[in-house]
Enzyme design. Structure first.
Site, PDB file in Angstrom:
ATOM      1  N   ARG A  41     -14.215 -64.540  31.867  1.00 60.51           N
ATOM      2  CA  ARG A  41     -14.685 -63.518  31.050  1.00 60.51           C
ATOM      3  C   ARG A  41     -15.990 -62.697  31.791  1.00 60.51           C
ATOM      4  O   ARG A  41     -16.751 -62.959  32.151  1.00 60.51           O
ATOM      5  CB  ARG A  41     -15.534 -64.358  29.714  1.00 60.51           C
ATOM      6  N   SER A 110      -8.224 -66.169  18.914  1.00 55.63           N
ATOM      7  CA  SER A 110      -9.692 -66.383  18.360  1.00 55.63           C
ATOM      8  C   SER A 110      -9.262 -66.069  16.495  1.00 55.63           C
ATOM      9  O   SER A 110      -8.964 -65.179  16.307  1.00 55.63           O
ATOM     10  CB  SER A 110     -10.595 -65.340  18.713  1.00 55.63           C
ATOM     11  N   LYS A 140     -22.921 -65.284  22.183  1.00 54.40           N
ATOM     12  CA  LYS A 140     -22.736 -64.333  21.019  1.00 54.40           C
ATOM     13  C   LYS A 140     -23.582 -64.448  19.779  1.00 54.40           C
ATOM     14  O   LYS A 140     -23.172 -65.151  18.860  1.00 54.40           O
ATOM     15  CB  LYS A 140     -21.387 -64.434  20.685  1.00 54.40           C
TER      16      LYS A 140
END
Length: 206
Positions: A41, A110, A140
């Site tokens: 990521r 997701s 997050k």
């Protein structure tokens, strides 16, 4: 894709927590500690840098026997011949990813806090369904909150379930008990002694 492959510790190698020059070292340590899946990521680097870093990470995974998944970027996953890609709600569609990467690719989706999202992803041909954040996440902090019962409700879809968001070795067991096949972790593994951290998570699956 054998669904049993999506099981255990799933480490997100995220440049939020690591300098670029440490990515491969961290990947190797995480796998040594028991990680079975690695996701790359990287939201800030150029396309060229992501390819170079992704290639190095994929080679590490191949040498050490872990699956390699690219976050969000279907084109990068295709260029690297990665095992698959993970898709969020604002990324490529599952159908487009499948068409690009082929029938054997792992395509994770997701689903956040929604069984409806999970049903749509399953119907579209996802390989696994990811729910979260189950706990407060430093990666997050504003992520939607998911409850463990979502894992139980998603079991009838017949796909591996991945839990994410603020997961620690202390709270991960309850998510496995609720039906999670894999725990996706970033900061909890990458900050500190990576191999030792990974071992604590991996032990939850023994």
């Amino acid at each position: 894709m054998n669904p049993s492959a999506i099981r255990g510790l799933y480490v997100l190698i995220d440049t939020t927590w690591l300098a670029p020059e440490r990515l491969v070292e961290a990947c190797a340590a995480a796998i040594a500690g028991g990680a079975r899946l690695i996701q790359y990521r990287d939201k800030a680097a150029s396309a060229e840098a992501r390819f170079e870093r992704g290639h190095a990470l994929f080679q590490c995974c191949r040498r050490k026997g872990a699956l390699f998944i690219v976050n969000d970027d279907v084109d990068l996953a295709f260029s690297l011949n990665a095992h698959g890609v993970h898709i969020g709600e604002h990324d490529s569609t599952i159908a487009a990813a499948r068409e690009c990467l082929g029938p054997l690719a792992i395509i994770g989706a997701s689903c956040y806090d929604s069984v409806v999202n999970a049903q749509r992803a399953a119907d579209a041909g996802a390989s696994y369904l990811a729910f979260g954040a189950f706990f407060q996440s430093d990666t997050k902090p504003n992520a939607r909150h998911a409850e463990p019962f979502l894992l139980r409700k998603a079991k009838p879809f017949g796909l591996p379930l991945v839990a994410i968001g603020g997961i620690t070795p202390d709270n991960g067991g309850e998510l496995i008990a609720a039906g999670a096949n894999a725990l996706a972790v970033s900061r909890g593994v990458l900050v500190g002694d990576i191999e030792a951290n990974a071992r604590r998570y991996a032990a939850l699956f023994t």
